[in-house]
Write an enzyme that holds these catalytic residues in place. Structure first.
Site: not given
Ligand code: BG6
Length: 507
Positions: A188-189, A251
């Site tokens: 999950d950047h 996010h």
């Protein structure tokens, strides 16, 4: 999590990027690897093997990455000498990911590199491909014994991780059969963003916040991730996803967990992930009626941005002209535990909104008793802590203070910690941090199987409700707006409003 990072890595490393010719590689992965190389964070022996269906020579592949890096790297254009040193490490393999022979060839390529280096390398398999390829690639990696040594091989899975709870469970079960959990890196950047990592530092390295960080002092929390862009050329993917799956499931819930988690007892990956998953477990699962009361969906219509006409979502390429997919979602969540009982967490996200900004706002309760006469407090505002994740990178505390002058007049002032003014070093991109963590075997910033499933479990009632009942009002907001009016009503009903920082859209 980063205390163990060493600058120059000794162990040879091979990045195998499935989807090497794709967008993610040229925009994010290749620039991140190149920047790690410039930072001297890669071992002397490293290689990138990109795979793709297109017939390309190594040279052609390198050229395409060169263009991507020049366009998207935070450092701007590459230096000729640096690039020449770097590009020799990049290789291309034409591969049909459905064919076994591709994996046999990959094995040969990996073995050849190891023979050249006369050492065993750690291999990182990065699945930068559409999710329907995840199972076939994972199975083939295992069948061809490409990840036999669990200490030396890792598999990175891009989002979306599943389409719903059931498919996420199936994917977890499959990966669990083939690999050990310590080899699986669900990305999950957002977790790699510098400002997001700082939430834990801020909360747990300072003693002044913890006594206030609960239902006794906090009135409500807002998490807002708004984007100015539309879906662009990702209409095909987005049609099957929507804002809830694309942004909230991962996010936004990860941000919420960082704000709401209990204090971990140490900085270990398992401990931190345990505390985060506790939050997801404590979050209220909605009944159909609660979905109606606490959620809002929206879809953008045609509009104007900076004097240019932009299409509505239903007119984007790859989108059904009668689409029921939401491009905006707002939810009022509750966390049923001692710390947060009764405190609403409002989250919202959407495309084609007025501003690109990710902000967490923590609004504190009002003073218990006003001692100032009303005329001194015309601009009165409760204390707020505002964590600005992007594009502005700052944390600000909003306080009341006396305005200088002969009379007692109060106004709101900001105490600001901003990255630009405080640090001269540029923050690394999220993917640089995350790739380095993968090399280091540090899973703190990656999602564990149970976290992903808990997040899906939480959202399933909303997904069911939205899918089973078409929205009759779509499209219900225009480009450059703040989303549908009902989203304002969702929060205004409780006496609050969505908070925004003035942000320059043309950053
Ligand atoms: C991705 C979503 O995960 O995150 C995109 O699929 C979204 O739709 C993007 O635009 C936002 O990421 P960032 O880092 O630009 O805020």
């Amino acid at each position: 999590m980063h205390s163990t990072k060493t600058k120059q890595k000794a162990q040879p490393t091979i990045f195998v990027i499935f989807g090497g010719t794709g967008d993610l590689n040229s925009r994010k992965l290749a620039p991140a690897i190149y920047n790690l190389f410039l930072e001297k964070s890669l071992p002397a022996d490293f290689a990138v093997i990109g795979t793709g269906r297109t017939k390309l020579s190594d040279e052609e592949f390198r050229k395409s990455l060169y263009e991507g890096i020049n366009e998207f790297s935070r450092r701007g254009k590459t230096d000729k000498k640096d690039w020449e040193q770097f590009c020799g490490h990049i290789h291309y393999q034409i591969a049909d990911l459905l064919k076994e022979s591709s994996y046999a060839e990959l094995k040969k390529n990996i073995e050849q590199l190891q023979a050249e280096w006369a050492q065993e390398a750690q291999v990182i398999y990065y699945l930068a491909v559409a999710p329907n390829f995840f199972p076939v690639i994972a199975r083939n990696i295992a069948q061809h014994q490409l990840a036999e040594n669990s200490d030396n091989s890792r598999i990175v899975i891009e989002k979306p991780f599943g389409h719903d709870l059931e498919s996420a469970r199936e994917l977890n079960a499959l990966l669990g059969e083939l690999f050990e959990e310590k080899q699986i890196y669900r990305i999950d950047h957002y977790l790699g963003k510098e400002t997001v990592q700082n939430i834990m530092a801020f909360r747990f390295a300072n003693s002044m916040f913890e006594p206030l960080w609960n239902r006794n002092y906090i009135e409500h929390v807002q998490i807002s991730v708004t984007e100015r862009l539309g879906v662009g050329d990702r209409g095909g993917y987005y049609e099957g996803s929507g804002a809830l799956r694309d942004m909230v499931q991962n996010h936004l819930l990860q941000l919420l967990c960082l704000v709401a988690m209990e204090t971990p007892t140490n900085f270990g990956a398992e401990e931190i992930r345990n505390r985060k998953v506790d939050v997801l477990h404590a979050m209220r699962r909605f009944s159909a009626e609660e979905v109606r009361m606490n959620t809002v969906r929206g879809q953008y219509g045609q509009g104007w941005i900076e004097g240019k006409e932009v299409p509505g979502y239903r007119d984007e390429t790859g989108v059904d002209p009668e689409s029921n997919t939401e491009t905006f979602a707002a939810v009022k969540f509750f966390i049923d535990n001692w710390r947060w009982q009764g405190i609403p967490f409002y989250v919202r996200t959407g495309k084609r909104l007025h501003q690109t900004a990710s902000t967490i706002t923590i609004q504190f309760k009002d003073v218990p008793h006003f001692i100032f006469p009303p005329e001194t407090t015309e601009t009165w505002q409760q204390n707020r802590l505002i964590i600005s994740i992007q594009p502005e990178m700052s944390i600000r505390m909003q306080l009341q203070a006396k305005r200088p002058g002969l009379e007692m007049v109060l106004n709101t002032v900001d105490m600001v910690f901003d990255y630009k003014g405080t640090y001269t070093v540029e923050a690394p991109e999220a993917y640089e941090t995350l790739l380095l963590d993968t090399m280091d075997g540090d899973q703190t910033l990656f999602m564990r199987a149970d976290q992903v499933e808990a997040a899906w479990d939480l959202l399933m009632p909303i997904l069911h409700a939205w899918e089973s009942k078409r929205s009759l009002s779509f499209p219900n907001y225009s480009a450059d707006s703040w989303g549908p009016e009902v989203a304002e009503a969702l929060i205004a009903r409780d006496g609050f409003h969505w908070f925004t920082l003035p942000v320059n859209n043309k950053k």
